[in-house]
Motif scaffolding. Structure first.
Motif, PDB file in Angstrom:
ATOM      1  N   ALA A  34       0.814  -1.215   0.000  1.00  0.00           N
ATOM      2  CA  ALA A  34       0.000   0.000   0.000  1.00  0.00           C
ATOM      3  C   ALA A  34       0.849   1.266   0.000  1.00  0.00           C
ATOM      4  O   ALA A  34       0.509   2.256  -0.647  1.00  0.00           O
ATOM      5  CB  ALA A  34      -0.944   0.006   1.206  1.00  0.00           C
ATOM      6  N   ARG A  67      -7.264   2.305   2.705  1.00  0.00           N
ATOM      7  CA  ARG A  67      -6.084   3.142   2.492  1.00  0.00           C
ATOM      8  C   ARG A  67      -6.586   4.421   1.840  1.00  0.00           C
ATOM      9  O   ARG A  67      -7.282   4.380   0.824  1.00  0.00           O
ATOM     10  CB  ARG A  67      -5.070   2.447   1.588  1.00  0.00           C
ATOM     11  CG  ARG A  67      -4.651   1.078   2.076  1.00  0.00           C
ATOM     12  CD  ARG A  67      -3.900   1.148   3.401  1.00  0.00           C
ATOM     13  NE  ARG A  67      -3.605  -0.198   3.887  1.00  0.00           N
ATOM     14  CZ  ARG A  67      -2.556  -0.505   4.607  1.00  0.00           C
ATOM     15  NH1 ARG A  67      -1.686   0.421   4.964  1.00  0.00           N
ATOM     16  NH2 ARG A  67      -2.370  -1.736   5.017  1.00  0.00           N
ATOM     17  N   ARG A  76      -0.039   8.763  -0.233  1.00  0.00           N
ATOM     18  CA  ARG A  76      -0.703   7.856   0.704  1.00  0.00           C
ATOM     19  C   ARG A  76      -0.690   8.514   2.080  1.00  0.00           C
ATOM     20  O   ARG A  76       0.376   8.786   2.623  1.00  0.00           O
ATOM     21  CB  ARG A  76       0.023   6.526   0.718  1.00  0.00           C
ATOM     22  CG  ARG A  76      -0.040   5.836  -0.624  1.00  0.00           C
ATOM     23  CD  ARG A  76       1.123   4.865  -0.761  1.00  0.00           C
ATOM     24  NE  ARG A  76       1.117   4.202  -2.042  1.00  0.00           N
ATOM     25  CZ  ARG A  76       1.906   4.550  -3.066  1.00  0.00           C
ATOM     26  NH1 ARG A  76       2.757   5.543  -2.942  1.00  0.00           N
ATOM     27  NH2 ARG A  76       1.843   3.904  -4.197  1.00  0.00           N
ATOM     28  N   GLY A  79      -4.187   4.977   6.963  1.00  0.00           N
ATOM     29  CA  GLY A  79      -4.803   3.658   7.042  1.00  0.00           C
ATOM     30  C   GLY A  79      -6.016   3.843   7.936  1.00  0.00           C
ATOM     31  O   GLY A  79      -5.875   4.089   9.140  1.00  0.00           O
TER      32      GLY A  79
END
Length: 130
Positions: A34, A67, A76, A79
């Motif tokens: 991820a 995510r 990113r 979470g």
């Protein structure tokens, strides 16, 4: 205390209030994939303590976790637990990237072989024992 951060392009900004529940480095395979990185260094916050502004997208990486990333630049960011409890905020996306110091490594059984953990922090093969 309020700490702020955001994505690479600046389209997503967030505020985290108070202190995190914990600050850990996760070496599990899902986090590796991820994050596109050997691990996910994150501060875990109660979702009620996070305010997010900007256009994000979500990917369900498991039954329990989404995510969350910027729709424009792909950074990113989180979470995000689907049950509404907590969210892991990537340490590197805080404006002060040194605001938090990890206290332990989790899921080291899935650690990439060439990663050397020589920081003296506790290491757990899976999650932290209760």
């Amino acid at each position: 205390m309020i700490r702020e951060g955001g994505c690479l392009c600046g389209a997503v900004r967030f505020k985290a209030e108070g202190e995190p529940v914990n600050v850990r480095i996760c070496h599990c395979r899902l986090c590796q994939k991820a994050m596109g990185s050997p691990f996910f260094a994150r501060a875990l916050f109660d979702q009620k303590m996070l305010t997010v502004e900007g256009d994000t997208a979500r990917y369900a990486s498991s039954e329990a976790l989404d995510r969350v990333f910027c729709k424009i630049c792909g950074t990113r960011l989180f979470g995000w637990r689907k049950n509404g409890t907590v969210a892991g905020v990537a340490l590197a996306v805080f404006d002060d990237r040194n605001a938090f110091v990890p206290t332990e490594h989790i899921w080291v059984a899935e650690k990439i072989d060439w990663v050397r953990l020589e920081d003296g922090l506790p290491q757990y093969p899976g999650t932290v024992p209760s």
